[in-house]
Design a protein around this motif. Sequence first.
Motif, mmCIF file in Angstrom:
data_model
loop_
_atom_site.group_PDB
_atom_site.id
_atom_site.type_symbol
_atom_site.label_atom_id
_atom_site.label_comp_id
_atom_site.label_asym_id
_atom_site.label_seq_id
_atom_site.Cartn_x
_atom_site.Cartn_y
_atom_site.Cartn_z
ATOM 1 N N ASP A 46 0.839 -1.206 0.000
ATOM 2 C CA ASP A 46 0.000 0.000 0.000
ATOM 3 C C ASP A 46 0.868 1.248 0.000
ATOM 4 O OD1 ASP A 46 -1.257 -2.169 2.013
ATOM 5 O OD2 ASP A 46 -2.878 -1.129 0.962
ATOM 6 N N PRO A 47 0.404 2.306 -0.698
ATOM 7 C CA PRO A 47 1.193 3.547 -0.723
ATOM 8 C C PRO A 47 1.486 4.116 0.668
ATOM 9 C CG PRO A 47 -0.580 3.652 -2.362
ATOM 10 C CD PRO A 47 -0.806 2.402 -1.560
ATOM 11 N N TYR A 48 0.559 3.940 1.644
ATOM 12 C CA TYR A 48 0.773 4.564 2.962
ATOM 13 C C TYR A 48 2.015 4.003 3.669
ATOM 14 C CZ TYR A 48 -0.819 0.552 5.718
ATOM 15 O OH TYR A 48 -0.902 -0.683 6.294
ATOM 16 N N MET A 127 -9.242 -2.921 4.093
ATOM 17 C CA MET A 127 -8.965 -1.524 4.436
ATOM 18 C C MET A 127 -9.283 -0.560 3.292
ATOM 19 S SD MET A 127 -6.337 0.962 4.251
ATOM 20 C CE MET A 127 -4.793 0.190 3.856
ATOM 21 N N GLY A 155 -7.085 2.827 -9.049
ATOM 22 C CA GLY A 155 -6.431 2.066 -7.995
ATOM 23 C C GLY A 155 -7.439 1.393 -7.074
ATOM 24 N N ALA A 156 -6.914 0.845 -5.979
ATOM 25 C CA ALA A 156 -7.749 0.054 -5.063
ATOM 26 C C ALA A 156 -8.866 0.902 -4.458
ATOM 27 C CB ALA A 156 -6.863 -0.519 -3.958
ATOM 28 N N TYR A 197 -4.292 11.833 -16.991
ATOM 29 C CA TYR A 197 -3.516 13.026 -16.619
ATOM 30 C C TYR A 197 -2.152 13.077 -17.307
ATOM 31 C CZ TYR A 197 -0.804 10.238 -13.185
ATOM 32 O OH TYR A 197 0.006 9.313 -12.585
ATOM 33 N N ASN A 221 -6.891 11.212 -3.963
ATOM 34 C CA ASN A 221 -5.920 10.177 -3.598
ATOM 35 C C ASN A 221 -4.489 10.572 -3.926
ATOM 36 O OD1 ASN A 221 -7.509 7.978 -2.566
ATOM 37 N ND2 ASN A 221 -8.316 7.688 -4.633
ATOM 38 N N GLY A 244 -5.398 10.694 0.202
ATOM 39 C CA GLY A 244 -4.004 10.342 -0.060
ATOM 40 C C GLY A 244 -3.330 11.410 -0.887
ATOM 41 N N ALA A 245 -2.002 11.358 -0.929
ATOM 42 C CA ALA A 245 -1.238 12.367 -1.674
ATOM 43 C C ALA A 245 -0.026 11.688 -2.300
ATOM 44 C CB ALA A 245 -0.833 13.498 -0.745
ATOM 45 N N ILE A 246 -0.279 10.579 -3.020
ATOM 46 C CA ILE A 246 0.844 9.755 -3.513
ATOM 47 C C ILE A 246 1.811 10.552 -4.381
ATOM 48 C CG2 ILE A 246 -0.380 8.809 -5.544
ATOM 49 C CD1 ILE A 246 1.055 6.104 -4.871
ATOM 50 N N PHE A 274 -8.592 12.625 5.823
ATOM 51 C CA PHE A 274 -9.315 11.395 6.188
ATOM 52 C C PHE A 274 -8.317 10.325 6.596
ATOM 53 C CE2 PHE A 274 -10.650 7.143 4.973
ATOM 54 C CZ PHE A 274 -11.886 7.046 5.581
ATOM 55 N N LEU A 319 3.873 0.568 -7.218
ATOM 56 C CA LEU A 319 2.706 1.435 -6.976
ATOM 57 C C LEU A 319 3.001 2.863 -7.417
ATOM 58 C CD1 LEU A 319 1.780 0.297 -3.350
ATOM 59 C CD2 LEU A 319 0.354 -0.036 -5.377
ATOM 60 N N PHE A 320 4.272 3.261 -7.273
ATOM 61 C CA PHE A 320 4.648 4.647 -7.576
ATOM 62 C C PHE A 320 4.853 4.865 -9.078
ATOM 63 C CE2 PHE A 320 5.628 3.714 -3.201
ATOM 64 C CZ PHE A 320 5.001 4.775 -2.562
HETATM 65 P P1 NDP Z 1 -3.594 2.611 -5.587
HETATM 66 O O1 NDP Z 1 -4.118 1.246 -5.807
HETATM 67 O O2 NDP Z 1 -4.381 3.781 -6.088
HETATM 68 O O3 NDP Z 1 -2.118 2.639 -6.181
HETATM 69 C C1 NDP Z 1 -1.422 3.797 -6.342
HETATM 70 C C2 NDP Z 1 -1.753 4.497 -7.692
HETATM 71 O O4 NDP Z 1 -1.387 5.861 -7.575
HETATM 72 C C3 NDP Z 1 -0.955 3.991 -8.876
HETATM 73 O O5 NDP Z 1 -1.520 2.876 -9.494
HETATM 74 C C4 NDP Z 1 -0.892 5.208 -9.797
HETATM 75 O O6 NDP Z 1 -1.961 5.151 -10.750
HETATM 76 C C5 NDP Z 1 -1.139 6.392 -8.850
HETATM 77 N N1 NDP Z 1 0.038 7.257 -8.809
HETATM 78 C C6 NDP Z 1 1.306 6.901 -8.531
HETATM 79 N N2 NDP Z 1 2.120 7.976 -8.578
HETATM 80 C C7 NDP Z 1 1.327 9.026 -8.916
HETATM 81 C C8 NDP Z 1 1.573 10.419 -9.133
HETATM 82 N N3 NDP Z 1 2.806 10.941 -8.996
HETATM 83 N N4 NDP Z 1 0.529 11.215 -9.469
HETATM 84 C C9 NDP Z 1 -0.714 10.700 -9.605
HETATM 85 N N5 NDP Z 1 -1.011 9.390 -9.411
HETATM 86 C C10 NDP Z 1 -0.002 8.582 -9.064
HETATM 87 O O7 NDP Z 1 -3.385 2.843 -4.039
HETATM 88 P P2 NDP Z 1 -4.533 2.786 -2.928
HETATM 89 O O8 NDP Z 1 -5.854 2.762 -3.577
HETATM 90 O O9 NDP Z 1 -4.187 1.750 -1.944
HETATM 91 O O10 NDP Z 1 -4.355 4.194 -2.220
HETATM 92 C C11 NDP Z 1 -4.774 5.380 -2.874
HETATM 93 C C12 NDP Z 1 -4.425 6.565 -1.994
HETATM 94 O O11 NDP Z 1 -5.201 6.502 -0.803
HETATM 95 C C13 NDP Z 1 -2.964 6.590 -1.569
HETATM 96 O O12 NDP Z 1 -2.494 7.915 -1.617
HETATM 97 C C14 NDP Z 1 -3.011 6.058 -0.149
HETATM 98 O O13 NDP Z 1 -1.946 6.527 0.628
HETATM 99 C C15 NDP Z 1 -4.353 6.576 0.318
HETATM 100 N N6 NDP Z 1 -4.971 5.816 1.406
HETATM 101 C C16 NDP Z 1 -5.328 6.514 2.506
HETATM 102 C C17 NDP Z 1 -5.983 5.900 3.538
HETATM 103 C C18 NDP Z 1 -6.388 6.730 4.691
HETATM 104 O O14 NDP Z 1 -6.941 6.220 5.667
HETATM 105 N N7 NDP Z 1 -6.132 8.025 4.615
HETATM 106 C C19 NDP Z 1 -6.263 4.452 3.523
HETATM 107 C C20 NDP Z 1 -5.897 3.818 2.273
HETATM 108 C C21 NDP Z 1 -5.260 4.488 1.250
HETATM 109 P P3 NDP Z 1 -1.902 6.000 -12.145
HETATM 110 O O15 NDP Z 1 -1.474 5.053 -13.201
HETATM 111 O O16 NDP Z 1 -3.296 6.487 -12.296
HETATM 112 O O17 NDP Z 1 -0.888 7.092 -11.934
#
Ligand code: NDP
Length: 332
Positions: A46-48, A127, A155-156, A197, A221, A244-246, A274, A319-320
């Motif tokens: 997971d990204p977190y 989760m 994503g998830a 994007y 996200n 999220g702020a990946i 959140f 993931l990144f």
């Molecule tokens: P994802 O399954 O969405 O996987 C990450 C995705 O992020 C990648 O597939 C990619 O898709 C995209 N990504 C990667 N780098 C970038 C970038 N620089 N700019 C834009 N998009 C990018 O992960 P999750 O669904 O598990 O999580 C999504 C977000 O939610 C994350 O930020 C995570 O930290 C957060 N989160 C927060 C929780 C909370 O309680 N606050 C709980 C669970 C998750 P693409 O090809 O579209 O770029």
Amino acid sequence: MIQTILLKNRPQGKPSTSDFEFVTEDADLKINQGQLLLETTYVSVDPYLRGRMSDAKSYVPPFELNKPIHSGVIAKVIESKNDNFAAGDYVSGMLNWKTKQVSTGEGLLKVDPSKAPLSAYLGVLGMTGLTAYLGLNEIGKPVIGETLVVSGAAGAVGSVVGQIGKILGLTVIGIAGTDEKIDMLKTKFGFDAGINYNTSKDIKADIAKAAPNGVDIYFDNVGGPISDAVFFNINRFSRIIVCGAISVYNNTEVPKSMSVQPFLIKKSALMQGFIVSNYADKFPEAMKHLSGWLAEDKLTYTETIVHGFDNIPNAFIDLFDGKNKGKMIVKI
Ligand code: NDP
């Protein structure tokens, strides 16, 4: 033989495989009264987890160097001296990146492979599904007919958010990184529109085109420039769920970003961070809806399954680079 993955270095920028260390022990694990012996079946990456690999203060403590990393895991009970679990049961919980481990059973939930595939308990019934449901409902407060924009849409979390939006009668626009993902959003998950994007020449204008009535709810996200483009399109009294702020997780310096305050003031908008664990009292309600919609085929999901314990770090790093569609999971 037991394999374990330790955090070797705190990653600088994007994590690399050299930040992880594999340790192999030739141990024969013994359990005491009250304990379970577990064999890992599926591991969630997971990204977190990136946040926990740095030593900055956050809502959860950082991983310790040279200690096992842990995340959501599905494991099989192979021996039990605990009355609550029997050999052959499957459990989910926060467990170490280890092929086998001993547990007291604390924090573990039994999962039923006859009701859903085991991996689903790490995604849509785990989760990330809870995050999608609770973030959208508790902060987004959707009203039928409104427009929802979701970033990280393929994503998830994002793919479930968009589908719940459709179930609740919203117009749903997803933002993701490839044409293949955009196509999946529309054909598999029923999104009304999608924006790539990476190829969009003007994300702000593309959102305006896809959302002619403006954006009432933004499920964020990713943060960064994609989110900046959404702010130009928000409506009065809109709600912004900062999940999220990946796009900035690997930054080594504090990013220079657009000032959002004028947008929030002008539109009397709400923007709220959140964290899923803050809503633990609502998990049963959320699970009831998620499992009900799954059983009724109103909700579906996709997964990227990577095979092999050795590939856990690579799956996490991927993931990144957006290599996953839906939930990224490693099958051991
Ligand atoms: P994802 O399954 O969405 O996987 C990450 C995705 O992020 C990648 O597939 C990619 O898709 C995209 N990504 C990667 N780098 C970038 C970038 N620089 N700019 C834009 N998009 C990018 O992960 P999750 O669904 O598990 O999580 C999504 C977000 O939610 C994350 O930020 C995570 O930290 C957060 N989160 C927060 C929780 C909370 O309680 N606050 C709980 C669970 C998750 P693409 O090809 O579209 O770029």
